[in-house]
Design a protein around this motif. Structure first.
Motif, mmCIF file in Angstrom:
data_model
loop_
_atom_site.group_PDB
_atom_site.id
_atom_site.type_symbol
_atom_site.label_atom_id
_atom_site.label_comp_id
_atom_site.label_asym_id
_atom_site.label_seq_id
_atom_site.Cartn_x
_atom_site.Cartn_y
_atom_site.Cartn_z
ATOM 1 N N VAL A 91 0.785 -1.073 -0.018
ATOM 2 C CA VAL A 91 0.233 -0.177 0.275
ATOM 3 C C VAL A 91 0.784 1.396 0.101
ATOM 4 N N ASN A 92 0.576 1.866 -1.595
ATOM 5 C CA ASN A 92 1.647 3.289 -1.387
ATOM 6 C C ASN A 92 3.028 3.408 -1.656
ATOM 7 N N ARG A 93 3.175 2.017 -2.197
ATOM 8 C CA ARG A 93 4.268 1.906 -2.436
ATOM 9 C C ARG A 93 4.346 1.119 -4.177
ATOM 10 N N SER A 94 5.358 1.516 -4.885
ATOM 11 C CA SER A 94 5.580 0.079 -6.008
ATOM 12 C C SER A 94 5.968 -1.083 -5.438
ATOM 13 N N ALA A 95 6.066 -2.051 -6.408
ATOM 14 C CA ALA A 95 6.423 -3.282 -5.561
ATOM 15 C C ALA A 95 8.700 -2.930 -5.431
ATOM 16 N N ASN A 96 9.327 -2.653 -6.920
ATOM 17 C CA ASN A 96 10.171 -2.624 -6.811
ATOM 18 C C ASN A 96 10.839 -1.219 -5.535
ATOM 19 N N ASP A 97 9.711 -0.557 -5.788
ATOM 20 C CA ASP A 97 10.864 1.011 -4.858
ATOM 21 C C ASP A 97 11.955 1.726 -4.581
ATOM 22 N N HIS A 98 11.710 1.578 -5.798
ATOM 23 C CA HIS A 98 13.562 2.292 -6.452
ATOM 24 C C HIS A 98 13.614 3.104 -5.593
ATOM 25 N N ASP A 99 14.873 4.274 -5.354
ATOM 26 C CA ASP A 99 15.033 5.770 -5.234
ATOM 27 C C ASP A 99 15.108 5.885 -6.216
ATOM 28 N N SER A 100 16.253 5.513 -7.323
ATOM 29 C CA SER A 100 15.945 6.145 -8.585
ATOM 30 C C SER A 100 15.373 6.039 -9.638
ATOM 31 N N SER A 101 13.941 5.775 -9.251
ATOM 32 C CA SER A 101 12.890 5.304 -10.437
ATOM 33 C C SER A 101 12.076 6.620 -10.119
ATOM 34 N N THR A 102 11.183 7.490 -11.468
ATOM 35 C CA THR A 102 10.945 8.192 -11.233
ATOM 36 C C THR A 102 9.729 6.600 -11.431
ATOM 37 N N TYR A 103 9.028 6.269 -11.361
ATOM 38 C CA TYR A 103 8.302 5.120 -11.809
ATOM 39 C C TYR A 103 7.856 5.164 -10.575
ATOM 40 N N ASP A 104 8.760 4.666 -9.281
ATOM 41 C CA ASP A 104 8.225 4.106 -8.171
ATOM 42 C C ASP A 104 8.344 5.759 -7.058
ATOM 43 N N PRO A 105 6.249 6.371 -6.821
ATOM 44 C CA PRO A 105 6.752 7.324 -6.545
ATOM 45 C C PRO A 105 6.148 6.896 -5.309
ATOM 46 N N ARG A 106 6.333 6.914 -3.851
ATOM 47 C CA ARG A 106 5.227 7.281 -2.653
ATOM 48 C C ARG A 106 4.132 8.026 -2.570
ATOM 49 N N THR A 107 2.182 7.128 -2.885
ATOM 50 C CA THR A 107 1.395 7.635 -2.623
ATOM 51 C C THR A 107 0.854 7.862 -1.445
ATOM 52 N N THR A 108 -0.549 8.500 -1.111
ATOM 53 C CA THR A 108 -1.424 8.174 -0.305
ATOM 54 C C THR A 108 -2.551 7.484 -0.398
ATOM 55 N N SER A 109 -2.907 7.312 0.978
ATOM 56 C CA SER A 109 -5.132 6.312 0.936
ATOM 57 C C SER A 109 -5.559 7.410 1.938
ATOM 58 N N THR A 110 -7.192 6.819 1.279
ATOM 59 C CA THR A 110 -7.576 7.782 2.272
ATOM 60 C C THR A 110 -8.898 7.392 2.704
ATOM 61 N N ILE A 111 -9.902 7.047 3.855
ATOM 62 C CA ILE A 111 -10.685 6.475 3.802
ATOM 63 C C ILE A 111 -11.486 7.768 4.236
ATOM 64 N N THR A 112 -13.078 8.000 3.891
ATOM 65 C CA THR A 112 -13.809 9.225 4.459
ATOM 66 C C THR A 112 -14.853 8.638 4.583
ATOM 67 N N VAL A 113 -15.524 9.266 5.819
ATOM 68 C CA VAL A 113 -17.178 8.209 6.258
ATOM 69 C C VAL A 113 -18.306 9.339 6.302
ATOM 70 N N MET A 114 -19.167 9.042 5.876
ATOM 71 C CA MET A 114 -19.870 10.806 6.019
ATOM 72 C C MET A 114 -21.967 9.528 6.822
ATOM 73 N N GLU A 115 -22.327 10.022 7.523
ATOM 74 C CA GLU A 115 -23.231 9.748 8.029
ATOM 75 C C GLU A 115 -24.598 10.592 7.541
ATOM 76 N N ILE A 116 -25.589 9.944 6.592
ATOM 77 C CA ILE A 116 -26.541 11.176 6.069
ATOM 78 C C ILE A 116 -27.505 10.578 6.562
ATOM 79 N N ALA A 117 -28.879 11.680 6.748
ATOM 80 C CA ALA A 117 -30.208 11.533 7.755
ATOM 81 C C ALA A 117 -30.794 10.410 6.639
ATOM 82 N N GLY A 118 -31.168 9.820 7.270
ATOM 83 C CA GLY A 118 -32.325 9.171 6.593
ATOM 84 C C GLY A 118 -33.413 9.624 6.161
#
Length: 178
Positions: A151-178
């Motif tokens: 999660v939030n990284r590639s399988a290779n995770d090489h420092d010198s590669s532009t193909y291996d960025p770090r990312t973020t993941s998010t979760i948001t929950v909202m209560e909707i009146a029923g």
């Protein structure tokens, strides 16, 4: 200080929203952002630490809008992702023979060993029918043994590669009146 007693009830005696609150309104929002990485080699669903949100609905008629973006990195192998409410998988496909039932899957080409992060956006309107604290969480697993998914990284995770960025993941929950 004056004690407020809505409709002549103590606060603890109120069990439902007043009729004046219309349905469809957002009553509360809870969010979590995962900026660090996570990995698993498990073929059983494993909770992604730091990617969960707990909410306590104010009414059993409330709906919970769940929005997740999970970024998965794989090699040339399959990763499965499932959304759970507590210990219950939600947003699953229909059963079909021996096929896995899951929320989403990344199934890269067998020759793609430099698999980058893949963002999987998920939106689901849940009806938990409860006023108890409810936790929504992302779970992941490997399809076969001997592999790792991230999660939030590639399988290779090489420092010198532009193909291996770090990312973020998010979760948001909202209560909707029923």
């Amino acid at each position: 200080m004056a004690i407020i007693k809505p409709n002549n009830n103590t606060i603890s005696a109120i069990t439902a929203l007043p009729a004046a609150i219309p349905t469809g309104k957002v009553l509360q929002v809870v969010t979590d952002t995962k900026t660090d990485t996570f990995s698993t080699t498990s073929q059983s669903y494993t909770a992604v630490t730091g990617l969960s949100a707990a909410i306590t609905p104010s009414s059993t008629s409330s709906k919970i809008l769940v929005m997740v973006q999970i970024c998965l990195g794989t090699g040339s192998y399959t990763a499965l992702y499932s959304l759970r409410r507590g210990s219950t998988d939600i947003l699953l496909a229909d059963a079909a023979s021996n096929r896995a039932r899951t929320t989403a899957v990344i199934n890269p080409r067998d020759t793609d060993t430099n698999r980058m992060n893949n963002a999987i956006p998920t939106t689901f309107l849940d009806s938990p029918n409860t006023t108890s604290a409810t936790t929504y969480q992302a779970y992941i697993k490997c399809r076969s043994s001997g592999h790792t998914i991230y999660v939030n990284r590639s399988a290779n995770d090489h420092d010198s590669s532009t193909y291996d960025p770090r990312t973020t993941s998010t979760i948001t929950v909202m209560e909707i009146a029923g």
